[in-house]
Design an enzyme around this catalytic site. Sequence first.
Site, PDB file in Angstrom:
ATOM      1  N   ASP A 167      18.576  63.399  48.100  1.00  0.00           N
ATOM      2  CA  ASP A 167      19.414  62.536  48.905  1.00  0.00           C
ATOM      3  C   ASP A 167      19.089  61.081  48.501  1.00  0.00           C
ATOM      4  OD1 ASP A 167      21.511  61.786  50.925  1.00  0.00           O
ATOM      5  OD2 ASP A 167      19.765  61.412  52.361  1.00  0.00           O
ATOM      6  N   LYS A 192      35.902  39.346  53.256  1.00  0.00           N
ATOM      7  CA  LYS A 192      34.373  39.935  52.372  1.00  0.00           C
ATOM      8  C   LYS A 192      34.948  41.266  51.784  1.00  0.00           C
ATOM      9  CE  LYS A 192      31.528  41.316  55.186  1.00  0.00           C
ATOM     10  NZ  LYS A 192      30.474  41.461  56.350  1.00  0.00           N
ATOM     11  N   GLY A 239      26.212  61.037  50.086  1.00  0.00           N
ATOM     12  CA  GLY A 239      27.601  61.059  50.500  1.00  0.00           C
ATOM     13  C   GLY A 239      28.137  59.546  50.545  1.00  0.00           C
ATOM     14  N   LYS A 284      26.652  69.864  48.657  1.00  0.00           N
ATOM     15  CA  LYS A 284      25.387  69.634  48.092  1.00  0.00           C
ATOM     16  C   LYS A 284      24.680  71.132  47.764  1.00  0.00           C
ATOM     17  CE  LYS A 284      24.334  65.213  50.369  1.00  0.00           C
ATOM     18  NZ  LYS A 284      23.436  64.477  51.227  1.00  0.00           N
ATOM     19  N   ASN A 343      22.363  66.459  57.361  1.00  0.00           N
ATOM     20  CA  ASN A 343      23.091  66.712  56.523  1.00  0.00           C
ATOM     21  C   ASN A 343      22.554  67.232  55.136  1.00  0.00           C
ATOM     22  OD1 ASN A 343      22.350  64.221  55.681  1.00  0.00           O
ATOM     23  ND2 ASN A 343      24.036  63.394  55.001  1.00  0.00           N
TER      24      ASN A 343
END
Length: 1000
Positions: free
Chosen positions: A327, A476, A588, A676, A700
Amino acid sequence: VANFYFLIIFLVQLMIDTPTSPITSGLPLFFVITVTAIKQGYEDWLRHNSDNEVNGAPVYVVRSGGLVKTRSKNIRVGDIVRIAKDEIFPADLVLLSSDRLDGSCHVTTASLDGETNLKVCTCICIMLLWVSKCFWVVVTFSFDQRRKKFVKSLKLLKIINFLKEIILFCFAGVAIYTGMETKMALNYKSKSQKRSAVEKSMNTFLIIYLIILISEAIISTILKYTWEAEEKWDEPWYNQKTEHQRNSSKVFYGILRFISDFLAFLVLYNFIIPISLYVTVEMQKFLGSFFIGWDLDLYHEESGQKAQVNTSDLNEELGQVEYVFTDKTGTLTENEMQFRECSINGIKYQEINGRLNIIFLQIKEHNLFFKAVSLCHTVQISNVQTDGIGDGPWQSNFAPSQLEYYASSPDEKALVEAAARIGIVFVGNSEETMEVKTLGKLERYKLLHILEFDSDRRRMSVIVQAPSGEKLLFAKGAESSILPKCVGGEIEKTRIHVDEFALKGLRTLCMAYKQLTSKEYEEIDRRLFEARTALQQREEKLADVFQFIEKDLILLGATAVEDRLQDRVRETIEALRMAGIKVWVLTGDKHETAVSVSLSCGHFHRTMNILELINQKSDSELFSLWIITEDHVIQHGLVVDGTSLSLALREHEKLFMEVCRNCSAVLCCRMAPLQKAKVIRLIKISPEKPITLAVGDGANDVSMIQEAHVGIGIMGKEGRQAARNSDYAIARFKFLSKLLFVHGHYYYIRIATLVQYFFYKNVCFITPQFLYQFYCLFSQQTLYDSVYLTLYNICFTSLPILIYSLLEQHIDPHVLQSKPTLYRDISKNRQLSIKTFLYWTILGFSHAFIFFFGSYFLIGKDISLLGNGQMFGNWTFGTLVFTVMVITVTVKMALETHFWTWINHLVTWGSIVFYFIFSLFYGGILWPFLGSQNMYFVFIQLLSSGSAWFAIIIMVVTCLFLDIVKKVFDRQLHPTNTEKAQVTIFYIQYLFKLKVCNSE
């Protein structure tokens, strides 16, 4: 399977007349099962305690009209739960009310995805009246197929009165999903039993040895009946048949006898299958796992966390990893943004030691730039005393450490803090105003509108009214979404600076503004009101209005912040690559952020050809990537998003995996948790069957941690879901290098040698028993005493290999960590290959032949072994073979040992001494509790012969001499990288000692 086999052997010994006692199989089997049960029970007990910490956490719920304290596991759907600051959500909740006037609250999802930034949740507006009117609000959800999202509707129901104070503490929510129905739990995979490559090899070897065992039993049975076919051996005088046997059917009686004799031979030779191997492996894994927790190099001082082992069955698998899936947020990075540089009006500035080299804030562009930074955000501030902050220019008290900022994006927080260090300090906001101190002067801006950030526009804007009355739009966003909307400012210079920032791996944002006239603002206000109150297609209408507003901007500049990597992440990834391990990043996060971090952490090189598979709509793009990756001259890196991945896996799975295997590094962004896990599974089941390892820190990541062969949980600042569901837990990503290169290397070498050695010593043990049958008419006479049969694997030869498998260090740990290429020497399960297995097996058979025939030629016709002229008997012959065997296999273990401690010396030489002492006591005393004592005075008689001593020495040296010669030639002609490193270390140590001696 192995335990079932030994159970069958034990039952056979109980049912038929076998040459050995049932105790010889039953006692080791009971010992193995007991040790395994204790080990598995201890690990389950640790998991049970970890689960209880979560399930037993105290929570407050509304029950019977009042606030009741209960445990989180007792929450039911429909319960109203009160959550205070810094508490963990025990279930999936719908926000009903908070202590803020606007009904909002800020939550962090660190335990889910490792992100410590805040997410803003707002309760339904009608719920603000709930406290006084005491209504239930029932929220129902329906799925809008066209918009691909859930749409909620509301119903009001009258409820019973209860104390208003219940929901006025901090946060109140109604539980809608609990337990295994929560979103987090639904992303979990059912945890499958993981088996290491070594365990699979053990089972393969077991089948081979089982075939050898059955073959020996069949050969012995056939030869027995071939021998008995002669009339003189069919019914010898000492073994007359009974009347029942003579009168029975010859066919039936023959079949019954054949089966009985086959089973008897099977029991006689069954020790070739090492039952003690399994208990030794269990003990080695269980005891060896403590070394990971004791390793101070894996201890993180800041958090006080040490490495944890949740599953000791996979220790050796750490030495076989070929793919690492990691990750990003919270695993590679700290998820803490730090402001580094900025570009204002085409001029680049850099922050050094907390100071930006800007001297004149009075310059309009500079002032406006940092005003935009301080106002264009959704940052919240805690209710602390702010007086004195920002009262003087460029002072240390500008540091926002005196203010506690909370932000939905870590980038925003870093930028607001940077502006505070310059002297423009954001000090608070309300529904309608934002307060900023500029060089100590308080300014109040009226907040008119917020144009929220979304992934399509990739920008956000605010419309404010300055103290002077002018209305300003501050925008922005990413450079690709801001620069095309600009009509003024230093656009080209800023674009160059943004590219330079990106090359450094920094995350960039561009700032722009627009001054609005009264007429323009009235038009904007009207359009926003119409879009926000639209009953249908609200989002599409808002997007159109945002596009209308955010145009004709004046570019102010760009910011560059660094998502601070964890310590030594770049070095760790590079070491993994040198070790032959491919690293994939599964995150993610959005595409730009993920690529930026991959570049900064060294996952992608600047010289690497980066290929992108983003928002794929057709197959042609995938085919073109495959053609490009077939060029192996340069290194390729692949970036793929979740949408494209779904399409590729659904229609062109094999082609996509081929593209990935041709790439040196792969980055998957916008990945769902189950995606994943699916990617890892595809790699696992590919033709090469590589060993995979997954690293993550959030809930996750649990799915991919459970899917991989080895799951590593990062014990981050927040959340323990990944650590609880992993096989191993470490505090930082950098610890992965030592876990694999040192512990993994040691564990694999130790257990590989343990497995091969056990099969070797059992071949040495049982082959003489098979050869002996040729000299006793296959009468199933045992060569060894039953006590020796039982204690050979349990006492006489067990401790040296166990201590070796716990303490062996064939090379210095610092060398293993500094030379990752040594990891390649043990990859692909090389130490347990068929070639190595055959070597150990042939070695065992050759040693067994030397034991047996060496003893046979010594004793067979020699009458001079004893001074009184007596010859050695059957039990003396067997004891001589057994003595040579015990000494040989123990010294063989000593030859395999590189790292000697006092414990190794004690158990190695102590095992031989123990055998001699035990045999002297066992055969030198008439034990009253033994029914028969065949070994009485046998061992003493054997040792009284000088020829026997000489024969023992000659046979031991003969057995080991060939093995030593083979090792010497292999090291000289075909040395491995590890053996070369061993020689180098030896010479360095020798030269150092020589230098010390000369200096003295």
